[in-house]
Design a protein around this motif. Structure first.
Motif, PDB file in Angstrom:
ATOM      1  N   HIS B   8      10.279 -12.583 -56.272  1.00  0.00           N
ATOM      2  CA  HIS B   8       9.423 -11.436 -56.614  1.00  0.00           C
ATOM      3  C   HIS B   8       9.615 -10.240 -55.695  1.00  0.00           C
ATOM      4  O   HIS B   8       9.142  -9.158 -56.020  1.00  0.00           O
ATOM      5  N   VAL B   9      10.285 -10.417 -54.539  1.00  0.00           N
ATOM      6  CA  VAL B   9      10.563  -9.223 -53.734  1.00  0.00           C
ATOM      7  C   VAL B   9      11.798  -8.475 -54.263  1.00  0.00           C
ATOM      8  O   VAL B   9      11.997  -7.314 -53.925  1.00  0.00           O
ATOM      9  N   ALA B  10      12.596  -9.152 -55.102  1.00  0.00           N
ATOM     10  CA  ALA B  10      13.714  -8.449 -55.754  1.00  0.00           C
ATOM     11  C   ALA B  10      13.146  -7.569 -56.851  1.00  0.00           C
ATOM     12  O   ALA B  10      13.421  -6.377 -56.929  1.00  0.00           O
ATOM     13  N   THR B  11      12.336  -8.177 -57.702  1.00  0.00           N
ATOM     14  CA  THR B  11      11.604  -7.433 -58.728  1.00  0.00           C
ATOM     15  C   THR B  11      10.601  -8.369 -59.382  1.00  0.00           C
ATOM     16  O   THR B  11      10.611  -9.585 -59.156  1.00  0.00           O
ATOM     17  N   ASN B  12       9.745  -7.802 -60.188  1.00  0.00           N
ATOM     18  CA  ASN B  12       8.703  -8.579 -60.876  1.00  0.00           C
ATOM     19  C   ASN B  12       8.794  -8.391 -62.378  1.00  0.00           C
ATOM     20  O   ASN B  12       9.244  -7.344 -62.844  1.00  0.00           O
ATOM     21  N   THR B 175       6.118   5.375 -43.331  1.00  0.00           N
ATOM     22  CA  THR B 175       6.292   3.927 -43.474  1.00  0.00           C
ATOM     23  C   THR B 175       6.818   3.601 -44.872  1.00  0.00           C
ATOM     24  O   THR B 175       6.356   4.165 -45.865  1.00  0.00           O
ATOM     25  N   ASP B 176       7.812   2.715 -44.890  1.00  0.00           N
ATOM     26  CA  ASP B 176       8.337   2.206 -46.158  1.00  0.00           C
ATOM     27  C   ASP B 176       7.416   1.052 -46.558  1.00  0.00           C
ATOM     28  O   ASP B 176       7.501  -0.042 -46.006  1.00  0.00           O
ATOM     29  N   ALA B 177       6.540   1.332 -47.517  1.00  0.00           N
ATOM     30  CA  ALA B 177       5.559   0.319 -47.936  1.00  0.00           C
ATOM     31  C   ALA B 177       5.918  -0.255 -49.298  1.00  0.00           C
ATOM     32  O   ALA B 177       5.044  -0.684 -50.057  1.00  0.00           O
ATOM     33  N   VAL B 178       7.201  -0.287 -49.593  1.00  0.00           N
ATOM     34  CA  VAL B 178       7.666  -0.827 -50.875  1.00  0.00           C
ATOM     35  C   VAL B 178       7.256  -2.299 -51.025  1.00  0.00           C
ATOM     36  O   VAL B 178       6.827  -2.732 -52.086  1.00  0.00           O
ATOM     37  N   ALA B 179       7.371  -3.051 -49.944  1.00  0.00           N
ATOM     38  CA  ALA B 179       7.070  -4.496 -50.021  1.00  0.00           C
ATOM     39  C   ALA B 179       5.566  -4.771 -50.009  1.00  0.00           C
ATOM     40  O   ALA B 179       5.140  -5.856 -50.411  1.00  0.00           O
ATOM     41  N   THR B 180       4.772  -3.822 -49.558  1.00  0.00           N
ATOM     42  CA  THR B 180       3.331  -4.097 -49.407  1.00  0.00           C
ATOM     43  C   THR B 180       2.452  -3.453 -50.482  1.00  0.00           C
ATOM     44  O   THR B 180       1.483  -4.073 -50.919  1.00  0.00           O
ATOM     45  N   GLN B 202       7.484  -3.547 -57.729  1.00  0.00           N
ATOM     46  CA  GLN B 202       7.052  -4.563 -56.762  1.00  0.00           C
ATOM     47  C   GLN B 202       5.639  -5.051 -57.069  1.00  0.00           C
ATOM     48  O   GLN B 202       5.170  -5.999 -56.448  1.00  0.00           O
ATOM     49  N   PHE B 203       4.939  -4.365 -57.990  1.00  0.00           N
ATOM     50  CA  PHE B 203       3.603  -4.848 -58.357  1.00  0.00           C
ATOM     51  C   PHE B 203       3.419  -4.865 -59.892  1.00  0.00           C
ATOM     52  O   PHE B 203       2.459  -4.368 -60.417  1.00  0.00           O
ATOM     53  N   TYR B 204       4.411  -5.451 -60.560  1.00  0.00           N
ATOM     54  CA  TYR B 204       4.361  -5.708 -62.008  1.00  0.00           C
ATOM     55  C   TYR B 204       4.415  -4.443 -62.854  1.00  0.00           C
ATOM     56  O   TYR B 204       3.996  -4.428 -64.000  1.00  0.00           O
ATOM     57  N   GLY B 205       4.930  -3.365 -62.241  1.00  0.00           N
ATOM     58  CA  GLY B 205       5.198  -2.144 -63.000  1.00  0.00           C
ATOM     59  C   GLY B 205       6.664  -2.101 -63.383  1.00  0.00           C
ATOM     60  O   GLY B 205       7.415  -3.040 -63.098  1.00  0.00           O
ATOM     61  N   PRO B 206       7.080  -1.012 -64.016  1.00  0.00           N
ATOM     62  CA  PRO B 206       8.480  -0.922 -64.459  1.00  0.00           C
ATOM     63  C   PRO B 206       9.428  -0.474 -63.347  1.00  0.00           C
ATOM     64  O   PRO B 206       8.992   0.124 -62.364  1.00  0.00           O
ATOM     65  N   ILE B 243       6.273   6.302 -65.331  1.00  0.00           N
ATOM     66  CA  ILE B 243       5.169   6.790 -64.492  1.00  0.00           C
ATOM     67  C   ILE B 243       3.835   6.263 -65.031  1.00  0.00           C
ATOM     68  O   ILE B 243       2.972   5.818 -64.259  1.00  0.00           O
ATOM     69  N   VAL B 244       3.693   6.279 -66.355  1.00  0.00           N
ATOM     70  CA  VAL B 244       2.469   5.733 -66.974  1.00  0.00           C
ATOM     71  C   VAL B 244       2.347   4.250 -66.607  1.00  0.00           C
ATOM     72  O   VAL B 244       1.269   3.763 -66.248  1.00  0.00           O
ATOM     73  N   GLY B 245       3.475   3.547 -66.671  1.00  0.00           N
ATOM     74  CA  GLY B 245       3.483   2.122 -66.313  1.00  0.00           C
ATOM     75  C   GLY B 245       3.107   1.903 -64.864  1.00  0.00           C
ATOM     76  O   GLY B 245       2.364   0.970 -64.529  1.00  0.00           O
ATOM     77  N   MET B 246       3.590   2.779 -63.998  1.00  0.00           N
ATOM     78  CA  MET B 246       3.261   2.648 -62.572  1.00  0.00           C
ATOM     79  C   MET B 246       1.755   2.851 -62.369  1.00  0.00           C
ATOM     80  O   MET B 246       1.119   2.134 -61.590  1.00  0.00           O
ATOM     81  N   GLY B 247       1.201   3.810 -63.101  1.00  0.00           N
ATOM     82  CA  GLY B 247      -0.240   4.064 -62.994  1.00  0.00           C
ATOM     83  C   GLY B 247      -1.052   2.855 -63.430  1.00  0.00           C
ATOM     84  O   GLY B 247      -2.002   2.436 -62.746  1.00  0.00           O
ATOM     85  N   LYS B 248      -0.646   2.266 -64.559  1.00  0.00           N
ATOM     86  CA  LYS B 248      -1.385   1.087 -65.076  1.00  0.00           C
ATOM     87  C   LYS B 248      -1.227  -0.089 -64.100  1.00  0.00           C
ATOM     88  O   LYS B 248      -2.194  -0.820 -63.825  1.00  0.00           O
ATOM     89  N   ALA B 249      -0.003  -0.268 -63.601  1.00  0.00           N
ATOM     90  CA  ALA B 249       0.246  -1.370 -62.658  1.00  0.00           C
ATOM     91  C   ALA B 249      -0.582  -1.189 -61.390  1.00  0.00           C
ATOM     92  O   ALA B 249      -1.088  -2.164 -60.816  1.00  0.00           O
TER      93      ALA B 249
END
Lengths: 85, 398
Positions: B8-12, B175-180, B202-206, B243-249
């Motif tokens: 899941h750190v590669a992608t979700n 800070t690179d907070a991609v993983a968090t 990284q959090f179930y978005g696209p 972007i819409v997907g990121m917002g929902k995620a």
């Protein structure tokens, strides 16, 4: 170009490094929120603003007070005198 | 055969609600957000709603969020954008040795462009010592960049402490907070950072949607020039569906975070407990200060790639370091920075859990993994003289 120094503005919009035509969009947006007689200061590094901002003032009936220069950006001062815009 | 996705750190996978939210923007709502008619206005409104959700996830104002195409773009933007904006004040940048390639390679680019870069060492858990940060600061330092957590070793860095030092010295902190972001609570005000990178997948978005938080009032030179998208700071017609997907995620992550963390931590702890029973296997990263969905190890005498291959034959998908290093078949610079010898670093394996994983997946893994290790060690020339894996003298004491 009229130069001014140490002018106190009522509101400042810092758009340094933001792309053209943000200087005009921000000017339009900010001036709408001002009372008549209030002064807006715009900070930008965009050279085109040297022509665009005085022209915008002339077109919209607002007063272009003048400009100042910092190390790597310009400061433009506009007094709201126009109606609406 | 059971399929266990432990990467899941590669992608979700995309959350079904995220896909549903995105669909109209692939179809009838296809407008360009800059267009003045209703199709454009709808797209623009959708982007602004997404911006508000993403901002809320990290306790920021919507106007501080700049959408990008990825976490890597956000990292490039932060480093190059701040370095160029602040170069009149100094030309020294500090990054840690355990950063993602998008930070390390941006730092190398800055070095070639006339900036000096200090690469901070880390301790055996991959943690940066705030005192070392303090000692590395010079009169020329304009920017510090330390990842919130490493996707390779899972350790969570002391960002709050580093932020206090940066603030005292009037230095910008990224800070690179991609993983968090979206996986553990991330609050820009509490952390005290000036810039923060994140990515939706990284959090179930696209894929294809990331963002950079830029503190209000901070000037940044654009990375991509063009039109006035993203307030004149990042040009290019927006990827509206992503972007819409990121917002929902982001909205879902905020609402479900506690439950997700608990679920993953329980599975992660079972994996760590079982894997450490195998002789000559070591946990990498900090045992406690680590991502709740992350378990990473080095396995002696065998290669990570061989483990990955055999695991995938059993339907178990994992990683052997960062997605980038894994492809390049080279020892991870992150693991080498921890003081792990190069040969041992080749035996790197990372398991990262998600909401699609179950206790049954972990049962299956616990049964299969030791057998795979045994098989590979039997074939390994490095394990010669060991007989059965696990018997013999332990030769790594790091």
């Amino acid at each position: 170009m009229k130069f001014v120094h140490d002018l106190k503005a009522d509101v400042t919009a810092d758009i340094v490094y933001m792309m053209c035509p943000m200087h005009l969009l921000k000017l339009d947006e900010m001036i709408k929120g001002l009372e008549k007689g209030q002064v807006l200061e715009i900070l930008t590094d965009y050279d085109g603003a040297l022509e665009d901002i005085p022209q915008w003032c002339e077109k919209t009936g607002n007063e272009f007070i003048g400009m100042d220069e910092d190390e790597d950006y310009y400061k433009f001062y506009v007094k709201k005198t126009g109606n609406g815009q | 055969m059971r399929k266990c996705y432990f990467d899941h750190v590669a992608t979700n996978p995309l959350h079904p609600d995220v896909l549903n939210a995105m669909m109209p923007y692939f179809k009838e709502e296809f407008g360009n957000p800059l267009s003045v008619y209703d199709l454009g206005i709808n797209a623009r409104d959708a982007i602004e709603n997404a911006r508000a959700s993403v901002a809320s996830l990290i306790n920021a104002k919507p106007s501080t969020i700049i959408f990008t195409s990825s976490g890597a773009e956000a990292n490039n933007f932060a480093l190059r954008g701040i370095a160029l904006a602040k170069q009149n004040q100094g030309k020294h940048v500090i990054v840690s040795k355990v950063e993602h390639h998008s930070i390390l390679n941006s730092a190398r680019f800055l070095e070639k462009s006339g900036f000096a870069v200090t690469y901070l060492p880390v301790d055996k858990y991959g943690l940066v010592d705030p005192d070392v940060v303090k000692d590395s600061i010079t009169k020329e330092t304009i920017l510090i960049s330390v990842a919130h957590a490493s996707s390779e070793i899972g350790s969570i860095e002391p960002i709050k402490e580093i932020a206090a030092i940066a603030k005292e010295k009037n230095i910008i902190l990224h800070t690179d907070a991609v993983a968090t972001t979206g996986n553990i609570p991330v609050d820009v005000k509490e952390l005290g950072v000036d810039l923060l990178s994140m990515t939706a997948h990284q959090f179930y978005g696209p894929k294809g949607a990331g963002a950079l938080y830029v503190r209000e009032g901070l000037r940044i030179v654009p990375l991509i020039y063009g039109g006035i998208q993203e307030g004149g700071r990042r040009a290019g017609t927006e990827n509206v569906p992503a972007i819409v997907g990121m917002g929902k995620a982001a909205e879902l992550a905020k609402n479900e975070m506690g439950r997700r963390m608990e679920h993953c931590k329980k599975l992660r702890d079972r994996i760590i407990e079982s894997v450490l029973k195998i002789p000559n296997v070591y946990l990498t990263g900090h045992p406690e200060k680590r991502l709740p969905h992350h378990a990473s190890f080095v396995v002696e005498f065998i290669e990570g790639e061989a483990m990955l291959l055999m695991l995938s034959m059993k339907g178990i998908y994992a990683a052997s370091g960062s997605a980038c290093s894994s492809k390049a078949l080279k020892s991870s610079p992150v693991l080498l920075s921890l003081g792990i010898p190069s040969a041992l670093a080749q035996g790197s394996i990372v398991f990262s859990l998600g909401m699609d994983n179950t206790d049954e997946d972990v049962d299956y893994f616990i049964n299969e993994f030791p057998q795979i290790i045994n098989k590979l060690r039997e074939m390994s020339p490095f394990a010669k003289g060991w007989g059965k894996a696990g018997e013999g003298e332990k030769c790594y004491t790091g």
